[in-house]
Structures are given as structure tokens and as C-alpha cells.
Motif scaffolding. Structure first.
Motif, PDB file in Angstrom:
ATOM      1  N   ALA B 178       0.819  -1.217   0.000  1.00 32.03           N
ATOM      2  CA  ALA B 178       0.000   0.000   0.000  1.00 32.03           C
ATOM      3  C   ALA B 178       0.854   1.270   0.000  1.00 32.03           C
ATOM      4  CB  ALA B 178      -0.930   0.005   1.213  1.00 32.03           C
ATOM      5  N   ALA B 179       2.163   1.107  -0.146  1.00 29.14           N
ATOM      6  CA  ALA B 179       3.083   2.263  -0.208  1.00 29.14           C
ATOM      7  C   ALA B 179       2.895   3.188   1.000  1.00 29.14           C
ATOM      8  CB  ALA B 179       2.887   3.032  -1.515  1.00 29.14           C
ATOM      9  N   ILE B 180       2.799   2.590   2.178  1.00 29.50           N
ATOM     10  CA  ILE B 180       2.423   3.393   3.349  1.00 29.50           C
ATOM     11  C   ILE B 180       3.472   4.452   3.700  1.00 29.50           C
ATOM     12  CG2 ILE B 180       0.983   1.539   4.324  1.00 29.50           C
ATOM     13  CD1 ILE B 180       3.844   2.248   6.374  1.00 29.50           C
ATOM     14  N   LYS B 181       4.736   4.202   3.329  1.00 25.57           N
ATOM     15  CA  LYS B 181       5.772   5.188   3.687  1.00 25.57           C
ATOM     16  C   LYS B 181       5.798   6.375   2.726  1.00 25.57           C
ATOM     17  CE  LYS B 181       8.607   1.817   6.075  1.00 25.57           C
ATOM     18  NZ  LYS B 181       9.850   1.022   6.070  1.00 25.57           N
ATOM     19  N   LEU B 182       4.923   6.343   1.736  1.00 28.19           N
ATOM     20  CA  LEU B 182       4.810   7.479   0.817  1.00 28.19           C
ATOM     21  C   LEU B 182       3.507   8.231   1.046  1.00 28.19           C
ATOM     22  CD1 LEU B 182       7.280   7.722  -0.957  1.00 28.19           C
ATOM     23  CD2 LEU B 182       6.770   5.299  -0.694  1.00 28.19           C
ATOM     24  N   HIS B 183       2.943   8.094   2.228  1.00 24.92           N
ATOM     25  CA  HIS B 183       1.692   8.771   2.552  1.00 24.92           C
ATOM     26  C   HIS B 183       1.904   9.770   3.694  1.00 24.92           C
ATOM     27  CE1 HIS B 183      -0.108   5.770  -0.027  1.00 24.92           C
ATOM     28  NE2 HIS B 183      -1.238   6.425   0.046  1.00 24.92           N
ATOM     29  N   ASP B 184       0.955  10.678   3.824  1.00 20.56           N
ATOM     30  CA  ASP B 184       1.032  11.648   4.921  1.00 20.56           C
ATOM     31  C   ASP B 184       1.036  10.898   6.253  1.00 20.56           C
ATOM     32  OD1 ASP B 184       0.760  14.341   3.486  1.00 20.56           O
ATOM     33  OD2 ASP B 184      -0.890  13.178   2.661  1.00 20.56           O
ATOM     34  N   VAL B 203       4.723   9.112   9.620  1.00 27.13           N
ATOM     35  CA  VAL B 203       4.154  10.427   9.274  1.00 27.13           C
ATOM     36  C   VAL B 203       5.119  11.172   8.348  1.00 27.13           C
ATOM     37  CG1 VAL B 203       3.368  12.661  10.170  1.00 27.13           C
ATOM     38  CG2 VAL B 203       2.895  10.580  11.472  1.00 27.13           C
ATOM     39  N   GLY B 204       4.536  11.864   7.381  1.00 31.36           N
ATOM     40  CA  GLY B 204       5.335  12.791   6.576  1.00 31.36           C
ATOM     41  C   GLY B 204       5.951  12.213   5.329  1.00 31.36           C
ATOM     42  N   GLY B 205       5.381  11.141   4.823  1.00 30.50           N
ATOM     43  CA  GLY B 205       5.845  10.641   3.529  1.00 30.50           C
ATOM     44  C   GLY B 205       5.081  11.311   2.410  1.00 30.50           C
ATOM     45  N   GLY B 206       5.633  11.236   1.218  1.00 27.87           N
ATOM     46  CA  GLY B 206       4.909  11.792   0.080  1.00 27.87           C
ATOM     47  C   GLY B 206       5.816  11.939  -1.115  1.00 27.87           C
ATOM     48  N   GLN B 207       5.194  12.212  -2.249  1.00 26.72           N
ATOM     49  CA  GLN B 207       5.977  12.332  -3.481  1.00 26.72           C
ATOM     50  C   GLN B 207       5.919  13.781  -3.974  1.00 26.72           C
ATOM     51  OE1 GLN B 207       6.098   8.729  -5.927  1.00 26.72           O
ATOM     52  NE2 GLN B 207       4.378   7.990  -4.700  1.00 26.72           N
ATOM     53  N   GLY B 208       5.400  13.999  -5.143  1.00 26.01           N
ATOM     54  CA  GLY B 208       5.292  15.370  -5.639  1.00 26.01           C
ATOM     55  C   GLY B 208       6.639  16.031  -5.852  1.00 26.01           C
ATOM     56  N   ILE B 213      10.424   9.966   2.411  1.00 26.99           N
ATOM     57  CA  ILE B 213       9.955   8.749   3.049  1.00 26.99           C
ATOM     58  C   ILE B 213       9.447   9.142   4.435  1.00 26.99           C
ATOM     59  CG2 ILE B 213      10.641   6.462   3.916  1.00 26.99           C
ATOM     60  CD1 ILE B 213      10.811   6.702   0.862  1.00 26.99           C
ATOM     61  N   ALA B 214       8.318   8.598   4.826  1.00 24.16           N
ATOM     62  CA  ALA B 214       7.726   8.969   6.117  1.00 24.16           C
ATOM     63  C   ALA B 214       8.634   8.565   7.279  1.00 24.16           C
ATOM     64  CB  ALA B 214       6.369   8.293   6.273  1.00 24.16           C
ATOM     65  N   ILE B 251       2.307  17.888   4.965  1.00 21.75           N
ATOM     66  CA  ILE B 251       2.886  17.592   6.274  1.00 21.75           C
ATOM     67  C   ILE B 251       4.330  17.098   6.154  1.00 21.75           C
ATOM     68  CG2 ILE B 251       2.087  15.203   6.460  1.00 21.75           C
ATOM     69  CD1 ILE B 251       1.485  15.760   9.440  1.00 21.75           C
ATOM     70  N   LYS B 252       4.685  16.539   5.004  1.00 24.89           N
ATOM     71  CA  LYS B 252       6.066  16.062   4.824  1.00 24.89           C
ATOM     72  C   LYS B 252       7.059  17.219   4.974  1.00 24.89           C
ATOM     73  CE  LYS B 252       5.608  16.577  -0.174  1.00 24.89           C
ATOM     74  NZ  LYS B 252       5.490  15.933  -1.471  1.00 24.89           N
ATOM     75  N   ILE B 253       6.658  18.405   4.469  1.00 27.18           N
ATOM     76  CA  ILE B 253       7.550  19.572   4.580  1.00 27.18           C
ATOM     77  C   ILE B 253       7.641  19.998   6.049  1.00 27.18           C
ATOM     78  CG2 ILE B 253       7.939  21.955   3.848  1.00 27.18           C
ATOM     79  CD1 ILE B 253       8.140  19.960   1.539  1.00 27.18           C
ATOM     80  N   MET B 254       6.498  19.948   6.719  1.00 32.11           N
ATOM     81  CA  MET B 254       6.480  20.328   8.133  1.00 32.11           C
ATOM     82  C   MET B 254       7.365  19.393   8.960  1.00 32.11           C
ATOM     83  SD  MET B 254       3.233  20.525  10.617  1.00 32.11           S
ATOM     84  CE  MET B 254       3.521  20.715  12.356  1.00 32.11           C
ATOM     85  N   VAL B 255       7.255  18.098   8.704  1.00 31.54           N
ATOM     86  CA  VAL B 255       8.083  17.134   9.444  1.00 31.54           C
ATOM     87  C   VAL B 255       9.558  17.412   9.159  1.00 31.54           C
ATOM     88  CG1 VAL B 255       8.697  14.682   9.658  1.00 31.54           C
ATOM     89  CG2 VAL B 255       6.286  15.359   9.489  1.00 31.54           C
ATOM     90  N   HIS B 256       9.851  17.678   7.889  1.00 35.72           N
ATOM     91  CA  HIS B 256      11.242  17.925   7.503  1.00 35.72           C
ATOM     92  C   HIS B 256      11.773  19.198   8.165  1.00 35.72           C
ATOM     93  CE1 HIS B 256      14.796  17.969   5.010  1.00 35.72           C
ATOM     94  NE2 HIS B 256      14.523  19.199   4.627  1.00 35.72           N
ATOM     95  N   GLU B 257      10.955  20.245   8.145  1.00 35.32           N
ATOM     96  CA  GLU B 257      11.430  21.532   8.679  1.00 35.32           C
ATOM     97  C   GLU B 257      11.416  21.558  10.213  1.00 35.32           C
ATOM     98  OE1 GLU B 257       9.156  24.597   6.746  1.00 35.32           O
ATOM     99  OE2 GLU B 257      10.359  24.478   4.910  1.00 35.32           O
ATOM    100  N   THR B 258      10.442  20.860  10.794  1.00 34.48           N
ATOM    101  CA  THR B 258      10.332  20.850  12.258  1.00 34.48           C
ATOM    102  C   THR B 258      11.351  19.904  12.880  1.00 34.48           C
ATOM    103  OG1 THR B 258       7.961  21.226  12.006  1.00 34.48           O
ATOM    104  CG2 THR B 258       8.690  20.524  14.171  1.00 34.48           C
ATOM    105  N   GLY B 259      11.638  18.844  12.158  1.00 40.35           N
ATOM    106  CA  GLY B 259      12.545  17.823  12.687  1.00 40.35           C
ATOM    107  C   GLY B 259      11.730  16.698  13.306  1.00 40.35           C
TER     108      GLY B 259
END
Lengths: 110, 550
Positions: B178-184, B203-208, B213-214, B251-259
Motif C-alpha cells: 500500500a506504499a504506506i511510507k509514501l503517505h502523509d 508520518v510525513g511521507g509523500g511524493q510530488g 519517506i515517512a 505535512i512532509k515539509i512540516m516534518v522535515h522543517e520541524t525535525g
């Protein structure tokens, strides 16, 4: 508003999608919306392009079409054709389903 | 399968009525396009290149025969005789007229389906492992919690206007389909040493434009606390997610920027507040009611092997190849999971005609306990077919050009609609998938190459999952002309990875040759038993790059 012309584009036309069914349409010389690209009014030069787009923006058009924009066209002998792959596809239909879109209608008419 | 209760019926019915009024007001001019656009998007209606497109939700990719027949009916009555199954287990119709969509939705509601949560900045339709309830060694059927999440998230008043769209995927198995690590949010159902069920949360996976990777945020959220935990994640995101820049709003950007650590702290602080209130636990009776819908069907007690199937394999080499490629072992002796490839050689990935959909619906009704699954790799599944019935099912699939034996092989390509249909695309995807499948049409050659996942997107939004293709292809526009960039080494499974771009893009004329060069390079270097991804991970990008740009 979407822009699909390069800065140096000489010839441009205006296209939109029809509100009722999303059909691709083109602004004609008599301010109607036609379904086929050859019926499109062609503007020569940047100022003419802006004037053409301005004709597409009156509020009453919003009852009929969505998001009109200018796109670049190229002169091909006595005719014009869309410059980009995107507009070529919009003018014809999906390249993977030649039985669908305007290209299919054209085939039926011929 | 889950059946609507009175609340489901009421809310879907009311939504259709509301949308009918909204369409009427738009057509009459009472509503401007600016006012109407967000309303139509909330009902799954997009404007694409040639027409409107309607995206219909298929919750966790599960359909009944009746529901699939309705898709066929819609394709015939409101569209052009086909539908397109998407990388989020949904179906899209490419040509509906706006003023007919309310009627379409009304018919759709009669089979308990809708287009809610298929667009807009809300929690989108939940996706899940397509082998749910059929595969061996599953901790729990992921559709149970997916349905609970669906009910929690639909029209959730706090999360209707999120910073951006939000996607949740669930698996109950160690092998992630289900590609779970590529999902919010990606959820893995786990069982602890005490036998309790809980959830590992990513949390925080996605493509675009910016793939990630979450990050694993929790090892084991107890079952009773899952909604509270999800609500905590959503609240943190809703409060702190960026709304000033749509490219940075996921949310991937938020996780990345927040740490990762700070994000975990924020979620846990919010979780503690919500959990303390005890307001978000599912009543046991309701949990039991939902679970019951996903109980095992009435499997017969059958031997583990089938003489009929084995004889047929000996007599029909094509059937034998199909069994080898498309059949997956079932948890129940005497049954199999049947994958139906929607990737015929030279075909459009994910497309199915009305007749094909009806054929699959008939087969599901007769041979698979009335169930069909949609995969995020744009194929269909009959989850519970007796081994004794496989040859009959195969023959009928073959009669409808649905028996291509290429699951997981080079011609089983994911491709977004691309510039043939999509308003956002920069380049076409489908013709490329067609050319690749034709270049590698010989099935024996495909089997020799082995598992190889090619994924093609027509723009950086990555609907074709190119970032996680073993070979990813991204279409780009250069002054109105299509070019294609290759990336290698991506993967969407439990060992998820983002591919690396090889270098400059290829033209439409040279891209398929370039793909063949990549495949040849792999074959030259592979060691015994290695799949493409194994070889790539062993040797890295350089050998491929050297050959591609020699």
C-alpha cells in the motif's frame, strides 16, 4: 490565469473550456466560442494578443466558458497550428484514443 | 463488505442534493466560477484538458460486483465507455458533462458510493493493501480500521480546510503493498508480545515536487487510542502546517522543517490531551459491527492443491504462465488471489471498458465471494478464487483481454493520465508506457528480466509515482516539447526509497532506447537471483549513468 505563450510569441489565439461540458473552445473573430481551432481568431503581436484576451473576459462569458487564456500559434503556410504539444492535444483529443475528442468528430464528418 | 448505515445513506444523499443545487446555481449564473470551483472539487469534479473529470472514491480499494457494474453503467451512460483506475485505488471518468454529474452521483449513491474525499484539502479516501483478508500472515484485515478512519474523517469539522490534501494508507502485513511510507500517514497493524493489536505510525511521507519517506512517529499505538493519535497528528498539522506556500504545505515539509524529534514531541503532547478526554474511542459494539463486515467469507474446506489446476497448467502453457505471474497464494487452502492485469501490451495502464468491468463483476460474483479489489498499481484483484476454478476464470478473462501475465514485470507500468488528459501535465505518460510494453512485449523476455517496476509521471506532482519506481520516468516540458527524465532505485514497498535522477533528460524519440539501455546494464551486471532493485542497490547509479550517457 494560465499563460501558455512564450514571451516572444508573435501569433496567439484564445481558448477556454465550455462550462456545460468542459469542451475545448476558441474565441472567434465575431466573439463567439467555436469548438474547432481553425475557427479561432488569431492575434498578430503582443498588443493584439492582449486585446484578444480582453474580448474573452467580459463577465457574461462566465456563463458559458471557463478560464480563457492566450496560447501561442505558429503559421504553417496559409494556416495556423498550435505551438505546444499541450495545445495540439487539446485541439485534437487524446493521442492514445484517436476515437475520442475533436479528432473523432472530424473523422465522422469526413 | 461494509454496508452503509442510516447515517451514511443520509449524508451521501444530502450531498448529492446539495451538489445538484450548486450546479444549477452555477449554470444559471448565480454562482461565479470562483465560488463554484471549490464546491465541485469537494465532489470530485475536476476540469481537465478536454472535459470535466469525475473521480469516484473506492474506499480501501474494495468493490462489490454490484458496485463495479455501476461503474460500467456510468461509463456507458455518462462517459465514453471506459473508466480509469488510479494510483489511489479510485476510478476516474474522463468525459462527464457538468449538468449530468448530479444524476450520475445519484445513481452512484444507490450502490453506496460517492465522490467525497477525492479532491480538496481534506483527508482523502483511505487506501489499503489490496490483498486484505486474503493473504497469509496478516495481523488483521486493514479494511476494518480503514473503515473506522473513513467514518472519523468524512466531513470532520476540524479537518475540512487543511493546509493541503492529506492521504492515509493502511497495511496489516509486513510486505507493504500500500506504499504506506509514501503517505502523509502510513499505518502498519502490529501485534505485540501480549497478543494485543496496535499500530505503527509513519508520518510525513509523500511524493510530488519534494519527495520524502515517512518518519516512524510511534512504534505501537494501542487499538483503542488510534483515532486520538490520528487526531493529534491532524491537529498539529492543521495548526502549524504552512498555508503561505502551497508547495510547502504538505505535512512532509512540516516534518522535515520541524525535525523528527520535535514533531514527535508535538504530536505526543497533543495526543496526551486528547486521550485524557477519552472522547475518541470507538464504542465496542460499533467496532464489532464494522469488524463483522470484514469477516472471512464462507470458505469451503478444500485440499491445498488442485488436480484440475495442475492438469490445466500442463495442457495450456499460457495458463501456466498466467498462474506463475498473476496468482498469489491465499491464506485459505484451496484458494488463490487472482491479479487481473490492466496492462495489456500496448494498452492504456489502468483503463477498463464497460464490458470488461461487467465481465470482472460477473467473475467476482460467481467465483470470488462477490468481491473485487483495486490496486494502487492500477490493476484489479479477485481476492478469493478456488484453485479448481482458476482455469475457468482465466479463460473468461482472456476472452475479455484481461489475462496478460505480467504482474510486477516491466510491462506492468504505472502511468498517470499525463498530457493526454491532465490539465497539470507537462508531458504524455501513456504513450511511453505503451511503447515500453511493446518494446518488451515478449513475455519470456519479461520473465528473464524479472521484477521491475516502471512508474511514469507526466509532471512533478508524481501521480504516476515516478519517485518510487525501480525505474522512474518524469515528463518535463521544454518550450512546449516533451522530454523525459529517468530516475533509478526507487521503491514503494517496506524498504521504500526515493530514486536518483540519472542526468539530463531524453527526448520522446530516445527515451525507450534509454530504458532498454538501463535494462541491458542490469542484466549484464546482475548476480544470481538478483532483481533489478537488488542489483541497483549493490552497484549504485554510476554504471547505469555511464552507459546512458556514453
Amino acid at each position: 490565469m494560465a499563460q501558455h505563450s512564450s514571451k516572444g510569441a508573435r501569433f496567439q489565439a484564445v481558448t477556454a473550456n465550455r462550462l456545460s461540458d468542459g469542451e475545448v473552445v476558441y474565441l472567434t473573430a465575431d466573439n463567439q466560442w467555436a469548438e474547432t481551432f481553425p475557427a479561432a481568431d488569431i492575434a498578430d503581436g503582443a498588443a493584439a494578443g492582449e486585446a484578444l484576451l480582453a474580448r474573452a473576459l467580459p463577465a457574461d462569458f462566465e456563463l458559458h466558458v471557463l478560464e480563457p487564456y492566450l496560447f501561442e500559434v505558429l503559421q504553417d503556410g496559409a494556416h495556423f497550428k498550435p505551438a505546444s504539444v499541450r495545445e495540439i492535444i487539446r485541439a485534437a483529443g487524446p493521442t492514445v484514443r484517436l476515437d475520442l475528442g475533436k479528432q473523432a468528430d472530424a473523422k465522422q464528418e469526413s | 463488505m461494509y454496508r452503509y448505515d442510516e447515517f451514511d445513506h443520509q449524508l451521501v444523499g444530502e450531498r448529492v442534493t446539495q451538489f445538484r443545487g450548486q450546479v444549477e446555481r452555477r449554470v444559471s449564473g448565480e454562482l461565479s466560477e470562483d465560488a463554484f470551483k471549490p464546491l465541485r472539487l469537494m465532489n470530485g469534479v475536476y476540469l481537465q484538458l478536454h472535459a470535466y473529470m469525475l473521480r469516484v472514491a473506492i474506499p480501501y480499494g474494495t468493490l462489490s460486483s454490484k458496485q463495479l457494474r455501476m461503474q460500467a453503467h456510468i461509463a456507458r451512460k455518462y462517459d465514453r465507455g471506459y473508466g480509469h483506475f488510479t494510483t489511489r485505488q479510485n476510478i476516474q471518468f474522463n468525459w462527464p458533462a457538468l449538468d449530468k454529474i448530479p444524476d450520475l452521483l445519484e445513481e452512484l449513491a444507490t450502490v453506496e458510493m460517492h465522490a467525497i474525499q477525492t479532491s480538496g484539502n481534506c483527508i482523502r479516501n483511505v487506501t489499503a493493501d489490496q490483498y486484505a483478508g486474503a493473504i497469509d500472515n496478516e495481523v488483521e484485515d486493514p479494511r476494518i480500521i480503514s473503515e473506522i478512519i473513513r467514518q472519523w474523517s468524512t466531513f470532520h469539522p476540524e479537518f475540512t480546510y487543511l493546509p493541503r490534501k492529506f492521504k492515509i494508507a493502511v497495511t496489516g502485513h509486513d510486505n507493504d503493498r500500500a506504499a504506506i511510507k509514501l503517505h502523509d500517514i502510513g499505518i502498519v497493524i502490529k501485534q505485540n508480545e501480549l497478543g494485543d493489536i496496535g499500530y505503527e505510525i509513519h508520518v510525513g511521507g509523500g511524493q510530488g515536487r519534494t519527495p520524502f519517506i515517512a518518519k516512524k512517529m510511534a512504534d505501537f499505538v494501542p487499538k483503542a487510542q488510534l483515532l486520538a493519535y490520528l487526531e493529534a497528528v491532524m491537529r498539529v498539522y492543521n495548526r502549524l502546517g504552512r498555508r503561505d506556500n502551497s508547495y510547502k504545505a504538505r505535512i512532509k515539509i512540516m516534518v522535515h522543517e520541524t525535525g523528527e524529534e520535535e514533531m514527535r514531541r508535538l504530536i505526543e503532547a497533543e495526543f496526551a490531551k486528547i486521550d485524557a478526554s477519552q472522547m475518541l474511542s470507538v464504542p465496542q459494539a460499533e467496532a464489532d459491527r464494522i469488524s463483522a463486515y470484514f469477516a472471512n467469507p464462507a470458505f469451503a474446506a478444500l485440499p491445498a492443491t488442485s488436480a484440475a489446476m495442475e492438469t490445466a497448467q500442463k495442457q495450456d502453457a499460457d495458463f501456466a504462465r498466467w498462474v506463475r505471474a498473476n496468482i498469489v497464494p491465499h491464506k485459505q487452502d484451496g484458494y488463490a488471489i487472482v491479479n487481473i492485469s490492466l496492462k495489456p501490451i500496448g494498452g492504456v495502464p489502468g483503463d477498463a471498458t464497460d464490458v470488461q468491468m461487467e465481465a470482472v463483476a460477473d467473475l467476482a460474483e460467481r467465483y470470488s465471494f462477490d468481491e473485487i479489489r483495486v490496486t494502487h498499481e492500477q490493476n484489479l484483484v479477485l481476492p478469493h478464487v478456488r484453485l479448481d476454478d482458476l482455469k475457468t476464470v482465466y479463460d473468461e478473462l482472456q476472452a475479455h483481454e484481461l489475462a496478460t501475465a505480467n504482474l510486477g514485470l516491466i510491462s506492468d507500468t504505472i502511468a498517470c493520465p499525463g498530457l493526454d488528459y491532465c490539465n497539470l501535465a507537462n508531458a504524455r505518460s501513456i504513450p511511453l508506457a505503451q511503447e515500453i510494453s511493446e518494446r518488451f512485449a515478449d513475455l519470456d523476455r519479461q520473465y528473464d528480466i524479472g521484477e521491475l517496476k516502471i512508474k511514469i509521471s507526466g509532471c512533478i506532482n508524481a501521480c504516476g509515482h515516478h519517485h518510487v519506481g525501480h525505474i522512474g520516468i518524469l515528463g518535463v516540458d521544454k518550450k512546449g516539447t516533451e522530454f523525459y527524465q529517468i530516475s533509478l532505485g526507487g521503491s514503494a514497498d517496506e524498504n521504500a526509497s526515493i530514486g536518483t535522477i540519472t542526468g539530463r533528460a531524453f527526448t520522446e524519440e530516445t527515451i525507450v532506447d534509454a530504458i532498454e539501455t538501463v535494462v541491458t546494464t542490469y542484466k549484464d551486471m546482475r548476480q544470481d537471483g538478483e532483481r533489478f532493485i537488488d542489483t541497483y542497490r549493490r552497484v549504485g547509479l554510476d554504471p547505469f549513468k555511464e552507459r546512458l550517457y556514453a
